[in-house]
Write an enzyme that holds these catalytic residues in place. Sequence first.
Site, PDB file in Angstrom:
ATOM      1  N   GLU A 293       0.966  -1.271  -0.071  1.00  0.00           N
ATOM      2  CA  GLU A 293      -0.056  -0.045   0.032  1.00  0.00           C
ATOM      3  C   GLU A 293       0.847   1.226   0.043  1.00  0.00           C
ATOM      4  O   GLU A 293       1.943   1.310   0.791  1.00  0.00           O
ATOM      5  CB  GLU A 293      -0.900  -0.016   1.297  1.00  0.00           C
ATOM      6  CG  GLU A 293      -1.915   1.056   1.183  1.00  0.00           C
ATOM      7  CD  GLU A 293      -1.573   2.400   2.189  1.00  0.00           C
ATOM      8  OE1 GLU A 293      -1.313   3.262   1.380  1.00  0.00           O
ATOM      9  OE2 GLU A 293      -1.612   2.093   3.196  1.00  0.00           O
ATOM     10  N   CYS A 327      -2.004   8.135   4.721  1.00  0.00           N
ATOM     11  CA  CYS A 327      -1.898   7.815   3.447  1.00  0.00           C
ATOM     12  C   CYS A 327      -3.176   8.178   2.654  1.00  0.00           C
ATOM     13  O   CYS A 327      -3.313   8.328   1.592  1.00  0.00           O
ATOM     14  CB  CYS A 327      -2.010   6.246   3.197  1.00  0.00           C
ATOM     15  SG  CYS A 327      -0.596   5.365   4.214  1.00  0.00           S
TER      16      CYS A 327
END
Length: 543
Positions: A293, A327
């Site tokens: 990720e 994120c």
Amino acid sequence: MSTGFFHIPVPKNEPVLSYAPGSKERVALKRALAEARATVLDVPMYIGGEEVRTDSKKKLSPPHDHQHVLGYFHEGDKSHVEQAINAALAAKELWANLSWENRASIFLKAADLLAGPYRYKINAATMLGQSKNAFQAEIDAACELIDFLRFNVHFMGEIYRDQPESSTGVWNRIEYRPLEGFVFALTPFNFTAIAGNLPTSAALMGNTVVWKPANTQIYAANVIMQVLKEAGLPDGVINLIYVTGPNAGEVIFNHRDFAGIHFTGSTGVFQGMWKTIGGNIHKYRSYPRIVGETGGKDFIMVHKSANAKEVSTAIARGAFEYQGQKCSAASRCYIPSNLWEEVKKYLIEDLKSFKMGPTEDFGNFINAVIDEKAFNSITGYIEKARENPMNEIIAGGKYDKSKGYFIEPTVIVTKDASSLTMCEEIFGPVLTVYVYHEENFEQTLELVDSTSPYALTGSIIAKDRYAVELATKKLVNAAGNFYINDKPTGAVVGQQPFGGARGSGTNDKAGAKVNLLRWVSMRTIKETFVTPTDYRYPFLDKE
């Protein structure tokens, strides 16, 4: 040997404590913070059964008070990477052969330790080492990590119970075996929960792990290892090392027994590792699992039917909680012309009410960014935006690193939807707003979809249900986690599995069964009870 079909405790999301004035948790956390600040830790690497120390000691300091010393960690080199790999491989057979319920028990115990005696220690470590306020530390270092541990055990049970049908005279079954080799976990600074989940999820499924955290997360990573050891994790199952990225990569990606990588970090680093792994593919015992990720350029898309106050609150929280170092943090926002002035008023009011300072003062909503490198990068974007005549900074824009790495929450309004800060990941408290004509909703959706190479999170805020459906369909590939009438942050384990595609990663969804499936290799077994003794089939017989 005693056996049984064991029912795993039903997981529930860990309740989030409030830390309100007068609460017992507030008192306990303040005590833990004071104790941590008063202690200078000596943080070793954990390799096999050893606490490894070296001649190279590096300082650990709070980002909001960089002159204060929390402790020192012992930096390793390539030899320690080799040592960690050897320890992981040596531990592999016993760990892989341990019954699944005993593996499960270790991580369930770790969850209860975090929920109880270690809760304030892990939160205090995250507040001091990563400059998170009390609430952000609670939802991350305590609750999310606890949830990962409990729900992953539940998902493991679901995987093992997933078995094929069998026809008459045959018994079909599937084994879910760990990968052949060791797993490398490379974890980021911004979430203690991610740092804990990446190595433990692979280990839960029977793998042994070499774990390298970001240097700026080592202070809390040390607490995670203490918890795992107290929970009974055998030596060598997870080996925690502090080395440079190139040193780790050179050894690990050239090793025959490299079986997979579990990664959260930058897109550039991930793509570089993928390229290296591809170039070395002939060296490996099997094809490594690559799970990552990475970055995001996360958006809030607003329709003309939205409520202005709801929009401003989603922006204030979505863009500026934890200084935009999530994120999933909103960093670009598309607002219709009919709502902009009202949203702007509410947003500026909210920003004026933000207090900024150290995490130890619970009144501070905004704290420091993680380190000087991040500070320089983020402020560089602010200055470039300031130089662009198409931009206007309507809030923030100031910064100071004399005591801590403090940057004011900054809002840029641009007339250029493809300007630098609308396109590139900044990873800091900087939001860029593009005001579009209220009747150009569908065209703006196309702009949202095409502006960024990332596809991590995004949200649509609208009362008009046709607009919600249109946005959901048009932006189907623009975000792996899509939010309706909410900010694009705050995914909860067991409720919103997290991950994105495009430039944001492999979308293997942390906090879901699909992620754990990446850390096993399936073996199908067919057992025939009455074995044929004649090759001939009936169709061969004569009339």
